[in-house]
Design an enzyme around this catalytic site. Sequence first.
Site, mmCIF file in Angstrom:
data_model
loop_
_atom_site.group_PDB
_atom_site.id
_atom_site.type_symbol
_atom_site.label_atom_id
_atom_site.label_comp_id
_atom_site.label_asym_id
_atom_site.label_seq_id
_atom_site.Cartn_x
_atom_site.Cartn_y
_atom_site.Cartn_z
ATOM 1 N N ASN A 11 0.877 -1.181 0.000
ATOM 2 C CA ASN A 11 0.000 0.000 0.000
ATOM 3 C C ASN A 11 0.907 1.221 0.000
ATOM 4 O O ASN A 11 1.523 1.538 1.017
ATOM 5 C CB ASN A 11 -0.886 -0.051 1.254
ATOM 6 C CG ASN A 11 -1.740 1.200 1.402
ATOM 7 O OD1 ASN A 11 -1.774 2.054 0.521
ATOM 8 N ND2 ASN A 11 -2.432 1.307 2.524
ATOM 9 N N LYS A 13 0.225 4.263 -0.212
ATOM 10 C CA LYS A 13 -0.385 5.433 0.443
ATOM 11 C C LYS A 13 -0.095 6.696 -0.390
ATOM 12 O O LYS A 13 0.050 6.599 -1.600
ATOM 13 C CB LYS A 13 0.109 5.538 1.888
ATOM 14 C CG LYS A 13 -0.084 4.212 2.659
ATOM 15 C CD LYS A 13 0.127 4.318 4.137
ATOM 16 C CE LYS A 13 -0.089 2.954 4.789
ATOM 17 N NZ LYS A 13 0.018 2.964 6.238
ATOM 18 N N HIS A 98 -9.457 0.896 5.498
ATOM 19 C CA HIS A 98 -8.123 1.146 6.049
ATOM 20 C C HIS A 98 -8.213 2.088 7.245
ATOM 21 O O HIS A 98 -9.020 3.021 7.254
ATOM 22 C CB HIS A 98 -7.194 1.730 4.975
ATOM 23 C CG HIS A 98 -5.763 1.674 5.417
ATOM 24 N ND1 HIS A 98 -5.234 2.588 6.295
ATOM 25 C CD2 HIS A 98 -4.782 0.784 5.157
ATOM 26 C CE1 HIS A 98 -3.973 2.257 6.542
ATOM 27 N NE2 HIS A 98 -3.671 1.165 5.854
ATOM 28 N N GLU A 100 -6.481 4.465 8.211
ATOM 29 C CA GLU A 100 -6.315 5.906 7.936
ATOM 30 C C GLU A 100 -7.600 6.512 7.387
ATOM 31 O O GLU A 100 -7.899 7.681 7.615
ATOM 32 C CB GLU A 100 -5.119 6.105 6.989
ATOM 33 C CG GLU A 100 -3.809 5.883 7.731
ATOM 34 C CD GLU A 100 -2.746 5.154 6.945
ATOM 35 O OE1 GLU A 100 -2.788 5.168 5.697
ATOM 36 O OE2 GLU A 100 -1.852 4.553 7.595
ATOM 37 N N GLU A 171 -4.997 -5.163 10.648
ATOM 38 C CA GLU A 171 -3.979 -4.135 10.839
ATOM 39 C C GLU A 171 -4.232 -3.421 12.165
ATOM 40 O O GLU A 171 -5.032 -2.463 12.219
ATOM 41 C CB GLU A 171 -4.031 -3.109 9.706
ATOM 42 C CG GLU A 171 -3.781 -3.686 8.337
ATOM 43 C CD GLU A 171 -3.262 -2.633 7.362
ATOM 44 O OE1 GLU A 171 -2.117 -2.751 6.949
ATOM 45 O OE2 GLU A 171 -3.994 -1.686 7.048
ATOM 46 N N GLY A 177 2.852 2.041 10.821
ATOM 47 C CA GLY A 177 3.804 3.141 10.652
ATOM 48 C C GLY A 177 4.543 3.514 11.928
ATOM 49 O O GLY A 177 5.173 4.561 12.002
ATOM 50 N N SER A 217 3.750 -2.386 10.340
ATOM 51 C CA SER A 217 5.207 -2.485 10.540
ATOM 52 C C SER A 217 5.765 -3.861 10.189
ATOM 53 O O SER A 217 6.711 -4.339 10.819
ATOM 54 C CB SER A 217 5.587 -2.095 11.975
ATOM 55 O OG SER A 217 5.240 -0.731 12.210
#
Length: 260
Positions: A11, A13, A98, A100, A171, A177, A217
């Site tokens: 991904n 992003k 996701h 985010e 996730e 991240g 990660s």
Amino acid sequence: MGVRRPFVAGNWKMNPDYAGAKALTEALGPALAPYLGSVDVGACPTHLHMPSCGPDLRKAGLLVGAQDAYPGTTGAFTGEVSVAMVKECGASFVLTGHSERRHVLMETDALVREKTHAALDAGLGCVLCIGEKIEQREAGKTDEVNRHQLESALAGLDEAVAKERLTVAYEPVWAIGTGKVASPQDAQDAHQKIRAVLAGLFSQETADSIRIQYGGSMKPENAAELLAQPDIDGGLIGGAALKADAFASIVEAAAGVVSP
Ligand code: 13P
């Protein structure tokens, strides 16, 4: 032996610019070639870069995914890109849910459900992302959150469609991240419970065929141990997907868990 063919997706992003996305695309072909016989590999550039990178990614044997897509074909939705449009641009799957988008862009469960169904109804694959925030984990609510997000997004979904085109990505939000990664055992526990929810929604046979990726990660240093877990069927990779060699090492680890 893994019963499911591993699926590892990058991904990207809102990261590489035009030149960076082209360079990454070029580097991925040779880096991944040795593993594509045993692993499904996908890459999700921005919508803008799908037309410039998509054909070369596909030529190299990768699946192209869209990071997001709005339900429908056309309409008055300023700034959005539809499921039909990403399909036209060569996407074969779409990421939905996701963290985010849930927590930064404030997407609701209802919108995640609509997007998930729209992508699958259009004949595309869908990687439905779920996972708990740190405070939910600390309150012992990981499995409850995962169950809720799965049941909400997948309500009413046809079992045959789920079997053919659905992937789930677990996730944990606190691992995305941050360099913090779920321990292989914690991730395996979560994946096993996710599969049990899928069995309740569909059937055990279908649950056993749906791939569940881990994301958060995942790096060359920790991938092999995570991917060796029986219910971890691949990865959804952010930071480490931006370097061809690091991404290839993760894919190599996924290939390593496939029985010869
Ligand atoms: P990182 O691999 O950078 O933690 O990102 C994971 C992710 O969000 C993939 O969708």
